[in-house]
Enzyme design. Structure first.
Site, PDB file in Angstrom:
ATOM      1  N   ASN A  42       1.209  -1.457  -0.213  1.00  0.00           N
ATOM      2  CA  ASN A  42      -0.056  -0.122  -0.158  1.00  0.00           C
ATOM      3  C   ASN A  42       0.852   1.150  -0.047  1.00  0.00           C
ATOM      4  OD1 ASN A  42       0.491  -0.547   2.855  1.00  0.00           O
ATOM      5  ND2 ASN A  42      -0.998   0.519   3.749  1.00  0.00           N
ATOM      6  N   GLU A  44       0.467   4.851   0.831  1.00  0.00           N
ATOM      7  CA  GLU A  44      -1.038   6.569   1.259  1.00  0.00           C
ATOM      8  C   GLU A  44      -0.249   7.845   0.666  1.00  0.00           C
ATOM      9  OE1 GLU A  44      -1.004   5.949   5.479  1.00  0.00           O
ATOM     10  OE2 GLU A  44      -2.730   3.734   4.943  1.00  0.00           O
ATOM     11  N   CYS A  53      -3.827   0.667  -3.006  1.00  0.00           N
ATOM     12  CA  CYS A  53      -3.775  -0.751  -1.713  1.00  0.00           C
ATOM     13  C   CYS A  53      -2.841  -1.508  -2.318  1.00  0.00           C
ATOM     14  CB  CYS A  53      -5.339  -1.336  -1.837  1.00  0.00           C
ATOM     15  SG  CYS A  53      -6.500  -0.403  -0.844  1.00  0.00           S
ATOM     16  N   GLU A  55      -2.799  -4.688  -2.911  1.00  0.00           N
ATOM     17  CA  GLU A  55      -3.503  -5.631  -4.113  1.00  0.00           C
ATOM     18  C   GLU A  55      -3.185  -4.565  -6.079  1.00  0.00           C
ATOM     19  OE1 GLU A  55      -4.776  -4.540  -0.778  1.00  0.00           O
ATOM     20  OE2 GLU A  55      -5.964  -5.922  -0.256  1.00  0.00           O
ATOM     21  N   CYS A  89     -10.136  -4.682   0.164  1.00  0.00           N
ATOM     22  CA  CYS A  89     -11.637  -3.804   0.015  1.00  0.00           C
ATOM     23  C   CYS A  89     -12.611  -3.713  -0.761  1.00  0.00           C
ATOM     24  CB  CYS A  89     -10.922  -2.716   0.806  1.00  0.00           C
ATOM     25  SG  CYS A  89     -10.383  -1.583  -1.070  1.00  0.00           S
ATOM     26  N   CYS A  92     -10.578  -2.953  -4.644  1.00  0.00           N
ATOM     27  CA  CYS A  92      -9.931  -3.825  -5.175  1.00  0.00           C
ATOM     28  C   CYS A  92     -10.374  -5.070  -5.587  1.00  0.00           C
ATOM     29  CB  CYS A  92      -8.840  -4.509  -3.681  1.00  0.00           C
ATOM     30  SG  CYS A  92      -7.692  -3.323  -3.316  1.00  0.00           S
TER      31      CYS A  92
HETATM   32  N1  THU Z   1      -5.503  -1.178   2.370  1.00  0.00           N
HETATM   33  C1  THU Z   1      -4.877  -1.789   1.753  1.00  0.00           C
HETATM   34  O1  THU Z   1      -3.817  -2.005   0.743  1.00  0.00           O
HETATM   35  N2  THU Z   1      -5.761  -3.458   0.799  1.00  0.00           N
HETATM   36  C2  THU Z   1      -6.864  -3.625   1.380  1.00  0.00           C
HETATM   37  O2  THU Z   1      -7.913  -4.264   0.396  1.00  0.00           O
HETATM   38  C3  THU Z   1      -7.367  -2.366   2.106  1.00  0.00           C
HETATM   39  C4  THU Z   1      -6.700  -1.325   2.742  1.00  0.00           C
HETATM   40  C5  THU Z   1      -4.546  -0.436   2.344  1.00  0.00           C
HETATM   41  C6  THU Z   1      -5.160   1.741   2.017  1.00  0.00           C
HETATM   42  C7  THU Z   1      -4.230   2.292   3.486  1.00  0.00           C
HETATM   43  O3  THU Z   1      -3.166   2.898   3.394  1.00  0.00           O
HETATM   44  C8  THU Z   1      -4.219   1.150   5.175  1.00  0.00           C
HETATM   45  O4  THU Z   1      -4.227  -0.626   4.435  1.00  0.00           O
HETATM   46  C9  THU Z   1      -5.450   1.628   6.626  1.00  0.00           C
HETATM   47  O5  THU Z   1      -7.168   1.397   5.143  1.00  0.00           O
END
Ligand code: THU
Length: 129
Positions: A42, A44, A53, A55, A89, A92
């Site tokens: 991920n 940010e 994310c 994925e 999520c 994704c």
């Molecule tokens: N996140 C992911 O990388 N994958 C997911 O499927 C759910 C959330 C990350 C996004 C963000 O950087 C952190 O988790 C908190 O939401």
């Protein structure tokens, strides 16, 4: 490449997570039908919505490298230690649906056990144009 190996690669990818805002580090490892693995973490952003994310990072990396066929993805996430499952999520899931069949497998890891779902289970009645 078995589930455990793919989970190990996702755990490695998690080390590169850029998550200064949530502190929640996620790694993914995407397996192609030809046996190649694309890793993602991920990433940010201070404006929040541009956050990507793990994925999707893995999927976009594979797609931009010319890959189109996938069999499985492992996803590993957590703040410090990995002690709970980190299911993909909704966004994704939809992105995976664009490129993967209903029987595409998703491996989740809680630091101890691996749980397996198919994409069809996690996103039934999915939208496709
Ligand atoms: N996140 C992911 O990388 N994958 C997911 O499927 C759910 C959330 C990350 C996004 C963000 O950087 C952190 O988790 C908190 O939401």
């Amino acid at each position: 490449m078995d589930k455990k190996e793919l989970v190990t690669l996702a755990t490695e990818a998690r080390e590169n997570s850029y998550s200064p805002y949530s502190g929640f580090k996620v790694g993914a490892a995407l397996l192609t039908k030809s046996g190649k693995v694309y890793k993602g973490c991920n990433i940010e952003n201070g404006a929040f919505s541009p956050t990507n994310c793990a994925e999707r990072t893995a999927v976009f990396s594979a797609i931009s490298d010319g890959e189109r066929e996938f069999t499985a993805i492992a996803v590993v996430g957590g703040k410090d230690e990995i002690n709970s499952y980190c299911p993909p999520c909704g966004v994704c899931r939809q992105v995976l649906c664009e490129f993967c069949d209903k029987d595409f497998e998703i491996y989740l890891y809680d630091g101890e056990n691996i749980k397996t779902y198919t994409l069809g289970q996690l996103l039934p009645e999915s939208f496709k144009l």
